[in-house]
Scaffold this motif. Structure first.
Motif, PDB file in Angstrom:
ATOM      1  N   ASP A  60      46.314  32.808  47.511  1.00 24.09           N
ATOM      2  CA  ASP A  60      45.989  32.133  46.718  1.00 24.09           C
ATOM      3  C   ASP A  60      44.605  32.638  44.903  1.00 24.09           C
ATOM      4  N   LEU A  61      43.723  32.291  46.390  1.00 19.92           N
ATOM      5  CA  LEU A  61      42.146  32.509  45.914  1.00 19.92           C
ATOM      6  C   LEU A  61      41.854  34.273  45.355  1.00 19.92           C
ATOM      7  N   HIS A  62      42.909  35.169  45.915  1.00 20.57           N
ATOM      8  CA  HIS A  62      43.149  36.403  45.461  1.00 20.57           C
ATOM      9  C   HIS A  62      43.303  36.639  44.834  1.00 20.57           C
ATOM     10  N   LYS A  63      44.286  36.013  44.218  1.00 21.30           N
ATOM     11  CA  LYS A  63      45.108  35.573  43.003  1.00 21.30           C
ATOM     12  C   LYS A  63      44.791  35.745  41.734  1.00 21.30           C
ATOM     13  N   GLU A  64      44.041  34.615  42.125  1.00 21.13           N
ATOM     14  CA  GLU A  64      43.062  34.130  40.801  1.00 21.13           C
ATOM     15  C   GLU A  64      41.846  34.885  41.189  1.00 21.13           C
ATOM     16  N   CYS A  65      41.120  35.049  41.096  1.00 20.51           N
ATOM     17  CA  CYS A  65      39.964  36.048  41.300  1.00 20.51           C
ATOM     18  C   CYS A  65      40.561  37.456  40.478  1.00 20.51           C
ATOM     19  N   ASP A  66      41.519  38.034  41.149  1.00 19.36           N
ATOM     20  CA  ASP A  66      42.147  39.041  40.911  1.00 19.36           C
ATOM     21  C   ASP A  66      42.256  38.641  39.458  1.00 19.36           C
ATOM     22  N   TYR A  67      42.980  38.169  39.010  1.00 21.62           N
ATOM     23  CA  TYR A  67      43.512  37.196  37.152  1.00 21.62           C
ATOM     24  C   TYR A  67      41.793  37.601  36.806  1.00 21.62           C
ATOM     25  N   LEU A  68      40.811  36.958  37.404  1.00 20.91           N
ATOM     26  CA  LEU A  68      39.674  36.745  36.719  1.00 20.91           C
ATOM     27  C   LEU A  68      39.363  37.864  36.344  1.00 20.91           C
ATOM     28  N   LYS A  97      40.395  40.945  36.293  1.00 16.76           N
ATOM     29  CA  LYS A  97      41.507  42.167  35.794  1.00 16.76           C
ATOM     30  C   LYS A  97      40.948  41.776  34.108  1.00 16.76           C
ATOM     31  N   ASN A  98      41.178  40.591  33.551  1.00 19.20           N
ATOM     32  CA  ASN A  98      40.805  39.766  32.552  1.00 19.20           C
ATOM     33  C   ASN A  98      39.288  39.649  31.631  1.00 19.20           C
ATOM     34  N   PHE A  99      38.311  39.833  33.153  1.00 16.51           N
ATOM     35  CA  PHE A  99      37.405  39.726  32.740  1.00 16.51           C
ATOM     36  C   PHE A  99      36.479  40.158  31.689  1.00 16.51           C
ATOM     37  N   ASP A 100      36.953  41.406  31.198  1.00 14.16           N
ATOM     38  CA  ASP A 100      36.042  42.580  29.680  1.00 14.16           C
ATOM     39  C   ASP A 100      37.050  42.061  28.700  1.00 14.16           C
TER      40      ASP A 100
END
Length: 135
Positions: A96-104, A106-109
């Protein structure tokens, strides 16, 4: 006739006396041998009883050790099951943390660009409110 011991009877009497003496010696030897055998048997019985008693004590001790080992095994198995459940839960939490971090990530820029635009808009709003004009 007058009774006289037979002259040939002396050898028979000696033989009877020798038989009596031999039988007494044989009886004494037999009693001694039986006594020794009885003492040996009693010692064997005592040794065997001691050995049986020691083996019974060893059986009791080993049974207690086996019981303790089984309790420890059951406790370890229970602990292993609990640990595996906890590990499985931590694995799900990690995913779950990986999904959340991946989302962040991915959408950071995009989010950074959006925040930059918001800051620029706020700066322009501040300038407008301060009386600046952008003609």
């Amino acid at each position: 006739k007058e009774y006289k011991p037979n002259a040939g009877a002396g050898g028979v009497m000696e033989m009877i006396e020798k038989l009596i003496h031999d039988s007494q010696d044989l009886m004494a030897d037999s009693k001694k041998s039986e006594s020794n055998a009885q003492a040996g048997y009693e010692q064997l019985v005592a040794d065997t009883n001691g050995s049986v008693e020691a083996l019974q004590k060893e059986i009791v001790a080993k049974s207690a050790a086996k019981s303790d080992a089984l309790k420890d095994e059951l406790s370890a198995e229970s602990s292993l099951v609990d640990t595996n459940k906890e590990l499985e839960g931590l694995g799900k939490y990690n995913a779950d943390l990986h999904k959340e971090c991946d989302y962040l990530l991915k959408n950071f820029d995009l989010r950074q660009k959006g925040r930059g635009e918001e800051m620029e808009a706020i700066q322009q709003a501040k300038q407008i409110l301060s009386g600046a004009s952008f003609d």
